[in-house]
Design a protein around this motif. Structure first.
Motif, short mmCIF file in Angstrom:
data_model
loop_
_atom_site.label_atom_id
_atom_site.label_comp_id
_atom_site.label_asym_id
_atom_site.label_seq_id
_atom_site.Cartn_x
_atom_site.Cartn_y
_atom_site.Cartn_z
N THR A 56 -33.14 -44.06 42.10
CA THR A 56 -34.52 -44.41 42.45
C THR A 56 -34.84 -43.79 43.80
O THR A 56 -35.64 -42.86 43.91
N ARG A 57 -34.19 -44.32 44.84
CA ARG A 57 -34.49 -43.90 46.21
C ARG A 57 -34.17 -42.43 46.46
O ARG A 57 -34.97 -41.72 47.08
N THR A 58 -33.00 -42.00 46.04
CA THR A 58 -32.58 -40.65 46.43
C THR A 58 -33.53 -39.62 45.84
O THR A 58 -34.06 -38.76 46.55
N ARG A 59 -33.80 -39.72 44.54
CA ARG A 59 -34.66 -38.71 43.93
C ARG A 59 -36.10 -38.81 44.45
O ARG A 59 -36.71 -37.82 44.82
N LEU A 106 -28.60 -32.05 43.56
CA LEU A 106 -27.83 -32.44 42.37
C LEU A 106 -27.20 -33.82 42.51
O LEU A 106 -26.57 -34.13 43.52
N ARG A 107 -27.39 -34.63 41.49
CA ARG A 107 -26.61 -35.87 41.35
C ARG A 107 -25.92 -35.82 40.00
O ARG A 107 -26.56 -35.56 38.98
N HIS A 108 -24.61 -36.10 40.03
CA HIS A 108 -23.83 -35.94 38.80
C HIS A 108 -22.65 -36.92 38.82
O HIS A 108 -22.10 -37.20 39.89
N GLN A 134 -18.86 -37.74 47.36
CA GLN A 134 -19.59 -37.82 48.62
C GLN A 134 -21.08 -37.98 48.40
O GLN A 134 -21.59 -37.78 47.28
N HIS A 135 -21.78 -38.33 49.46
CA HIS A 135 -23.24 -38.47 49.42
C HIS A 135 -23.76 -38.17 50.84
O HIS A 135 -24.21 -39.05 51.55
N PRO A 136 -23.65 -36.89 51.24
CA PRO A 136 -23.87 -36.57 52.66
C PRO A 136 -25.29 -36.84 53.17
O PRO A 136 -25.44 -37.20 54.34
N THR A 137 -26.31 -36.70 52.33
CA THR A 137 -27.66 -36.93 52.87
C THR A 137 -27.93 -38.42 53.06
O THR A 137 -28.72 -38.81 53.91
N GLN A 138 -27.24 -39.26 52.29
CA GLN A 138 -27.33 -40.70 52.54
C GLN A 138 -26.75 -41.00 53.93
O GLN A 138 -27.29 -41.79 54.69
N THR A 139 -25.67 -40.30 54.25
CA THR A 139 -25.07 -40.50 55.58
C THR A 139 -26.06 -40.14 56.68
O THR A 139 -26.15 -40.84 57.69
N GLY A 167 -17.19 -46.16 46.22
CA GLY A 167 -18.50 -46.00 46.89
C GLY A 167 -18.57 -44.67 47.64
O GLY A 167 -17.94 -44.49 48.67
N ARG A 168 -19.36 -43.75 47.13
CA ARG A 168 -19.41 -42.41 47.74
C ARG A 168 -20.14 -42.41 49.07
O ARG A 168 -19.90 -41.55 49.91
N THR A 169 -21.05 -43.37 49.28
CA THR A 169 -21.79 -43.35 50.56
C THR A 169 -20.82 -43.56 51.72
O THR A 169 -20.93 -42.90 52.74
N VAL A 170 -19.86 -44.47 51.54
CA VAL A 170 -18.91 -44.71 52.64
C VAL A 170 -17.92 -43.55 52.80
O VAL A 170 -17.40 -43.33 53.89
N THR A 228 -21.89 -52.54 50.60
CA THR A 228 -22.03 -51.67 49.42
C THR A 228 -21.94 -52.49 48.13
O THR A 228 -21.39 -53.58 48.12
N ARG A 229 -22.48 -51.90 47.11
CA ARG A 229 -22.46 -52.49 45.76
C ARG A 229 -21.13 -52.15 45.09
O ARG A 229 -20.62 -51.02 45.28
N ILE A 230 -20.60 -53.04 44.32
CA ILE A 230 -19.42 -52.68 43.52
C ILE A 230 -19.89 -51.70 42.44
O ILE A 230 -20.85 -51.97 41.71
N GLN A 231 -19.24 -50.53 42.40
CA GLN A 231 -19.71 -49.42 41.56
C GLN A 231 -19.22 -49.62 40.12
O GLN A 231 -18.34 -48.90 39.63
N LYS A 232 -19.82 -50.58 39.48
CA LYS A 232 -19.39 -50.99 38.14
C LYS A 232 -19.17 -49.81 37.19
O LYS A 232 -18.20 -49.76 36.44
N HIS A 266 -27.51 -51.30 53.82
CA HIS A 266 -27.06 -51.20 52.43
C HIS A 266 -27.76 -49.96 51.86
O HIS A 266 -28.97 -49.81 52.04
N PRO A 267 -27.02 -49.08 51.19
CA PRO A 267 -27.71 -47.90 50.63
C PRO A 267 -28.67 -48.28 49.50
O PRO A 267 -29.55 -47.48 49.15
N LEU A 268 -28.50 -49.45 48.97
CA LEU A 268 -29.27 -49.95 47.83
C LEU A 268 -29.02 -49.09 46.59
O LEU A 268 -28.69 -47.92 46.74
N PRO A 269 -29.09 -49.57 45.40
CA PRO A 269 -29.56 -50.90 45.05
C PRO A 269 -28.51 -51.99 45.35
O PRO A 269 -27.32 -51.74 45.26
N ARG A 270 -29.01 -53.18 45.70
CA ARG A 270 -28.09 -54.31 45.86
C ARG A 270 -28.00 -55.04 44.52
O ARG A 270 -28.96 -55.04 43.76
C1 NCD Z 1 -26.02 -45.19 46.28
C2 NCD Z 1 -25.40 -44.13 45.37
O1 NCD Z 1 -26.02 -43.67 44.42
O2 NCD Z 1 -24.28 -43.75 45.71
N1 NCD Z 1 -27.38 -45.30 46.17
C3 NCD Z 1 -28.19 -44.45 46.88
O3 NCD Z 1 -28.11 -43.25 46.78
N2 NCD Z 1 -29.05 -45.00 47.75
C4 NCD Z 1 -25.30 -46.48 46.25
C5 NCD Z 1 -25.10 -47.20 44.95
O4 NCD Z 1 -25.50 -46.76 43.89
O5 NCD Z 1 -24.50 -48.28 45.02
#
Ligand code: NCD
Length: 312
Positions: A56-59, A106-108, A134-139, A167-170, A228-232, A266-270
């Protein structure tokens, strides 16, 4: 510094000075991101959004950033609607896309996919999340949020809480925090500890790093609590997920003992990790964090694609 034409696959693709310059440029973009006058830095440019995982947010913040700067987007928001369904490789898809656009976001789901895409494309590739990689632009926007509140990225105590395994953001943020000289406190369920490769690298680079599984204790000491959210979706086994789901939750009683200046990010979604009651406290920074995605991505896209010598 010139980022023109570069790929941003890992946070290590940016030096500390480059990050500092991008954050300074992002601060200047805040008004424009809010709808004020924006420079037409991306006029005539097309940026492809290749999203093969939900977002949602990233795109949307990338699309907002492109459009605020006068550019336009080509968007794949649903992998099922592309020829990947017919068996086309990611390599071919990206190679073709790089002849339709000036840059590719790209998200994959596969770790390493962004590096592969960068090889396939002769245009800049921005990694917007590659599996548990990784998720460098979130960083960058995480750092912008911390800097906006504290005026610095050094000397802070940052608790990284939750799913530190998948969790790739961390995985991107921890390295940047270490680079700027903040202390990292890891707090996670035992099965979701930060992977050894990240630990080893952080230690090798002299990071101030320790573990604190006792959450109330970690919260009392923290300047920043990064939840962070648990990445189910990344658990190979549903049973493993069920063992950890609901194992931590941030609520008002827990924050009562926190430093007054603590910010909760929190990077969200929570998905239940932060109680809604926290939203109304001065600690809540996650919605501001989500907004800062736009000026930060405007700054990054300007630096990668804007006229030479500008967009810094
Ligand atoms: C995160 C992701 O996709 O890694 N969301 C985001 O980009 N803001 C975190 C997540 O999905 O838990």
């Amino acid at each position: 510094m010139s980022l023109r034409g570069r790929d941003i696959v890992s946070i290590h693709d940016l030096s500390r000075d480059e990050i500092t310059a991008l954050l300074a440029s992002a601060r200047k973009m805040v008004r424009a991101a809010e709808g004020g006058r924006a420079p037409a830095t991306l006029a005539g440019k097309i940026v492809a959004m290749a999203f093969f995982e939900p977002s949602t947010r990233t795109r949307l913040s990338f699309e907002s950033a492109v459009q605020r700067l006068g550019g336009s987007c080509l968007t794949i928001a649903d992998a099922g609607a592309t020829s990947l369904r017919k068996g086309e490789s990611l390599y071919d898809t990206i190679r073709m896309l790089s002849s339709y656009a000036d840059a590719i976001v790209l998200r994959h789901p596969n770790e390493g996919s962004a590096r592969l895409a960068a090889r396939a494309s002769d245009r800049p590739v921005i990694n917007a999340g590659d599996g548990a990689g990784q998720h460098p632009t979130q960083t960058l926007l995480d750092l912008a949020t911390i800097q906006e509140r504290f005026g610095t990225l050094s000397g802070l105590k940052v608790v990284l809480l939750g799913d530190l395994k998948y969790g790739r953001t961390v995985h991107s943020l921890a390295h940047a925090l270490a680079e700027f000289g903040s202390e990292i406190v890891l707090s996670s369920p035992p099965s979701l500890r930060l992977p050894e490769e990240h630990r080893a690298e952080l230690q090798h680079r002299g990071a101030k790093l320790r573990e604190e599984p006792d959450l109330p204790k970690a919260v009392r000491e923290a300047d920043v609590l990064y939840v962070t959210r648990i990445q189910k979706e990344r658990f190979p086994d549903e049973g493993e997920y069920r063992e950890v789901v609901g194992s931590y939750r941030i609520d008002a009683p827990l924050l009562a003992a926190a430093k007054p200046r603590l910010i909760v990010m929190h990077p969200l979604p929570r998905a239940g990790e932060i109680a809604a009651e926290v939203d109304a406290t001065p600690h809540a920074a996650y919605f501001r964090q989500a907004f800062l995605a736009v000026p930060v991505r405007m700054a990054l896209l300007s630096a990668l694609l804007g006229p030479a010598g500008r967009g810094r």
